[in-house]
Design a protein around this motif. Sequence first.
Motif, PDB file in Angstrom:
ATOM      1  N   ARG A  51      -6.483   2.847  -5.316  1.00 22.73           N
ATOM      2  CA  ARG A  51      -7.704   2.179  -5.794  1.00 22.73           C
ATOM      3  C   ARG A  51      -8.662   1.860  -4.658  1.00 22.73           C
ATOM      4  O   ARG A  51      -9.827   1.586  -4.900  1.00 22.73           O
ATOM      5  CB  ARG A  51      -7.344   0.882  -6.511  1.00 22.73           C
ATOM      6  CG  ARG A  51      -6.763   1.075  -7.883  1.00 22.73           C
ATOM      7  CD  ARG A  51      -6.711  -0.242  -8.637  1.00 22.73           C
ATOM      8  NE  ARG A  51      -5.997  -1.286  -7.935  1.00 22.73           N
ATOM      9  CZ  ARG A  51      -4.709  -1.581  -8.097  1.00 22.73           C
ATOM     10  NH1 ARG A  51      -3.983  -0.896  -8.954  1.00 22.73           N
ATOM     11  NH2 ARG A  51      -4.142  -2.553  -7.425  1.00 22.73           N
ATOM     12  N   GLN A  52      -8.197   1.871  -3.426  1.00 24.60           N
ATOM     13  CA  GLN A  52      -9.014   1.441  -2.300  1.00 24.60           C
ATOM     14  C   GLN A  52      -9.704   2.592  -1.568  1.00 24.60           C
ATOM     15  O   GLN A  52     -10.081   2.463  -0.431  1.00 24.60           O
ATOM     16  CB  GLN A  52      -8.163   0.637  -1.314  1.00 24.60           C
ATOM     17  CG  GLN A  52      -7.481  -0.549  -1.928  1.00 24.60           C
ATOM     18  CD  GLN A  52      -8.413  -1.442  -2.717  1.00 24.60           C
ATOM     19  OE1 GLN A  52      -9.538  -1.673  -2.306  1.00 24.60           O
ATOM     20  NE2 GLN A  52      -7.961  -1.940  -3.835  1.00 24.60           N
ATOM     21  N   LYS A  64      -2.148   0.581  -5.717  1.00 22.56           N
ATOM     22  CA  LYS A  64      -3.033  -0.326  -4.972  1.00 22.56           C
ATOM     23  C   LYS A  64      -3.771   0.432  -3.878  1.00 22.56           C
ATOM     24  O   LYS A  64      -4.970   0.250  -3.681  1.00 22.56           O
ATOM     25  CB  LYS A  64      -2.210  -1.466  -4.369  1.00 22.56           C
ATOM     26  CG  LYS A  64      -3.021  -2.489  -3.620  1.00 22.56           C
ATOM     27  CD  LYS A  64      -2.120  -3.604  -3.111  1.00 22.56           C
ATOM     28  CE  LYS A  64      -2.911  -4.658  -2.375  1.00 22.56           C
ATOM     29  NZ  LYS A  64      -2.046  -5.737  -1.887  1.00 22.56           N
ATOM     30  N   PHE A  95       0.805  -1.214   0.000  1.00 22.32           N
ATOM     31  CA  PHE A  95       0.000   0.000   0.000  1.00 22.32           C
ATOM     32  C   PHE A  95       0.842   1.268   0.000  1.00 22.32           C
ATOM     33  O   PHE A  95       0.388   2.307  -0.455  1.00 22.32           O
ATOM     34  CB  PHE A  95      -0.952   0.014   1.196  1.00 22.32           C
ATOM     35  CG  PHE A  95      -2.012  -1.032   1.090  1.00 22.32           C
ATOM     36  CD1 PHE A  95      -3.054  -0.891   0.199  1.00 22.32           C
ATOM     37  CD2 PHE A  95      -1.956  -2.181   1.862  1.00 22.32           C
ATOM     38  CE1 PHE A  95      -4.030  -1.856   0.074  1.00 22.32           C
ATOM     39  CE2 PHE A  95      -2.927  -3.152   1.752  1.00 22.32           C
ATOM     40  CZ  PHE A  95      -3.968  -3.003   0.855  1.00 22.32           C
ATOM     41  N   THR A 149       0.943   3.680  -3.143  1.00 19.62           N
ATOM     42  CA  THR A 149       1.045   2.914  -4.381  1.00 19.62           C
ATOM     43  C   THR A 149      -0.299   2.973  -5.110  1.00 19.62           C
ATOM     44  O   THR A 149      -1.316   3.353  -4.528  1.00 19.62           O
ATOM     45  CB  THR A 149       1.393   1.449  -4.083  1.00 19.62           C
ATOM     46  OG1 THR A 149       0.339   0.881  -3.323  1.00 19.62           O
ATOM     47  CG2 THR A 149       2.711   1.331  -3.337  1.00 19.62           C
TER      48      THR A 149
END
Length: 111
Positions: free
Chosen positions: A101-102, A98, A78, A96
């Motif tokens: 996107r969350q 990742k 993350f 990141t």
Amino acid sequence: MEKNNELIETEHPRKSKGVKIEREAYAAAADLILRQIKHDEDATLATLIAEAEKTMKAYPNVAWLVFHVKLDLEAKGFIRLMPSRLKRNTFVLRLTPKANRQKGKPIDFYQ
């Protein structure tokens, strides 16, 4: 305030054994770390710890807690550690793709 003693086993970026941290403390530290990195382009471990010591006074050993949650978020992909473009011999933390996107997911996603 009733304490929740549920423990989370953290991961380490070098695949060595992590530590166990209470879920509530982990969530508070992870939220602080991710918000601070998103807000501050030059977030370092020292700035994260300084901010945590101001805002997380209810938790003992804040520096230790922030350090191990940072390692766990790195191991899970993350955040990442990168050389600073502005300061020599300094490393900054970045989110990141990742982690980006969350957005909006509960903090449990990071555990």
